[in-house]
Motif scaffolding. Structure first.
Motif, PDB file in Angstrom:
ATOM      1  N   LEU A  48       0.837  -1.204   0.000  1.00 58.08           N
ATOM      2  CA  LEU A  48       0.000   0.000   0.000  1.00 58.08           C
ATOM      3  C   LEU A  48       0.871   1.253   0.000  1.00 58.08           C
ATOM      4  CD1 LEU A  48      -2.916  -0.920   2.427  1.00 58.08           C
ATOM      5  CD2 LEU A  48      -3.073  -0.474  -0.022  1.00 58.08           C
ATOM      6  N   GLU A  49       1.970   1.207   0.736  1.00 56.34           N
ATOM      7  CA  GLU A  49       2.896   2.337   0.739  1.00 56.34           C
ATOM      8  C   GLU A  49       3.458   2.560  -0.662  1.00 56.34           C
ATOM      9  OE1 GLU A  49       3.959   4.706   2.996  1.00 56.34           O
ATOM     10  OE2 GLU A  49       2.241   3.983   4.129  1.00 56.34           O
ATOM     11  N   LYS A  63       1.244   4.474  -3.218  1.00 62.89           N
ATOM     12  CA  LYS A  63       1.101   5.933  -3.113  1.00 62.89           C
ATOM     13  C   LYS A  63       1.773   6.670  -4.264  1.00 62.89           C
ATOM     14  CE  LYS A  63       0.860   6.424   1.905  1.00 62.89           C
ATOM     15  NZ  LYS A  63       1.534   6.968   3.082  1.00 62.89           N
ATOM     16  N   LYS A 118      -2.313   2.615  -9.466  1.00 63.01           N
ATOM     17  CA  LYS A 118      -2.580   2.625  -8.028  1.00 63.01           C
ATOM     18  C   LYS A 118      -3.798   1.750  -7.721  1.00 63.01           C
ATOM     19  CE  LYS A 118      -2.934   6.067  -4.405  1.00 63.01           C
ATOM     20  NZ  LYS A 118      -3.088   7.500  -4.149  1.00 63.01           N
ATOM     21  N   ARG A 119      -4.846   1.928  -8.509  1.00 63.45           N
ATOM     22  CA  ARG A 119      -6.070   1.129  -8.315  1.00 63.45           C
ATOM     23  C   ARG A 119      -5.774  -0.359  -8.485  1.00 63.45           C
ATOM     24  NH1 ARG A 119     -11.486   0.887  -8.282  1.00 63.45           N
ATOM     25  NH2 ARG A 119     -12.541  -0.507  -9.709  1.00 63.45           N
ATOM     26  N   ILE A 152      -3.860  -1.636  -5.459  1.00 62.15           N
ATOM     27  CA  ILE A 152      -4.723  -1.734  -4.276  1.00 62.15           C
ATOM     28  C   ILE A 152      -5.612  -2.971  -4.380  1.00 62.15           C
ATOM     29  CG2 ILE A 152      -6.611  -0.635  -3.007  1.00 62.15           C
ATOM     30  CD1 ILE A 152      -5.265   2.068  -3.718  1.00 62.15           C
ATOM     31  N   GLN A 192      -5.785  -2.998   7.534  1.00 66.25           N
ATOM     32  CA  GLN A 192      -5.231  -2.746   6.212  1.00 66.25           C
ATOM     33  C   GLN A 192      -6.306  -2.843   5.126  1.00 66.25           C
ATOM     34  OE1 GLN A 192      -2.371  -1.445   5.574  1.00 66.25           O
ATOM     35  NE2 GLN A 192      -1.675  -1.594   7.678  1.00 66.25           N
ATOM     36  N   VAL A 225      -8.130   0.391   5.156  1.00 64.98           N
ATOM     37  CA  VAL A 225      -7.319   1.416   4.493  1.00 64.98           C
ATOM     38  C   VAL A 225      -7.437   1.270   2.971  1.00 64.98           C
ATOM     39  CG1 VAL A 225      -4.945   2.196   4.075  1.00 64.98           C
ATOM     40  CG2 VAL A 225      -5.703   1.692   6.404  1.00 64.98           C
ATOM     41  N   ALA A 226      -7.362   0.049   2.484  1.00 68.05           N
ATOM     42  CA  ALA A 226      -7.466  -0.193   1.045  1.00 68.05           C
ATOM     43  C   ALA A 226      -8.825   0.255   0.512  1.00 68.05           C
ATOM     44  CB  ALA A 226      -7.227  -1.669   0.735  1.00 68.05           C
ATOM     45  N   TRP A 231      -8.885   4.024   0.295  1.00 67.25           N
ATOM     46  CA  TRP A 231      -8.106   4.539  -0.836  1.00 67.25           C
ATOM     47  C   TRP A 231      -8.839   4.360  -2.155  1.00 67.25           C
ATOM     48  CZ3 TRP A 231      -2.140   3.625  -0.496  1.00 67.25           C
ATOM     49  CH2 TRP A 231      -1.662   4.302   0.617  1.00 67.25           C
ATOM     50  N   LEU A 232      -9.719   3.366  -2.215  1.00 64.68           N
ATOM     51  CA  LEU A 232     -10.527   3.186  -3.432  1.00 64.68           C
ATOM     52  C   LEU A 232     -11.747   4.083  -3.459  1.00 64.68           C
ATOM     53  CD1 LEU A 232     -10.491  -0.700  -3.940  1.00 64.68           C
ATOM     54  CD2 LEU A 232      -9.275   1.025  -5.269  1.00 64.68           C
ATOM     55  N   GLN A 243     -15.473   4.584   1.416  1.00 67.62           N
ATOM     56  CA  GLN A 243     -15.362   4.835   2.846  1.00 67.62           C
ATOM     57  C   GLN A 243     -16.371   4.050   3.675  1.00 67.62           C
ATOM     58  OE1 GLN A 243     -15.035   7.295   0.590  1.00 67.62           O
ATOM     59  NE2 GLN A 243     -12.948   7.947   0.974  1.00 67.62           N
TER      60      GLN A 243
END
Length: 67
Positions: free
Chosen positions: A14-15, A18, A25-26, A29, A52, A55-56, A59-60, A63
């Motif tokens: 995941l880092e 970024k 990125k998608r 993830i 985690q 978090v993933a 990021w997509l 929420q």
């Protein structure tokens, strides 16, 4: 222990995500989420893998799934 190792690997991935372009990125993830699903199959109570995964999802842009 395997779930923890997978969750730590996912954290690093995941880092790395970024710094990627949006489409890459998608993809990264989604790949990480696959790793986390495997970790949660191994240990459904893994707090680290669950976090985690949240978090993933965040990021997509999902929420509500992250909660």
């Amino acid at each position: 222990m395997k779930a923890r190792t997978q969750a730590l690997q996912a954290d690093g991935d995941l880092e790395d995500a970024k710094n990627l372009a949006p489409e890459q990125k998608r993809e990264k993830i989604l790949e990480v989420m696959g790793t986390l699903k495997n970790a949660l199959r191994t240990d459904p109570y893994s707090a680290q893998a669950t976090f985690q995964m949240a978090v993933a999802y965040a990021w997509l842009g999902k929420q509500k799934c992250a909660l």
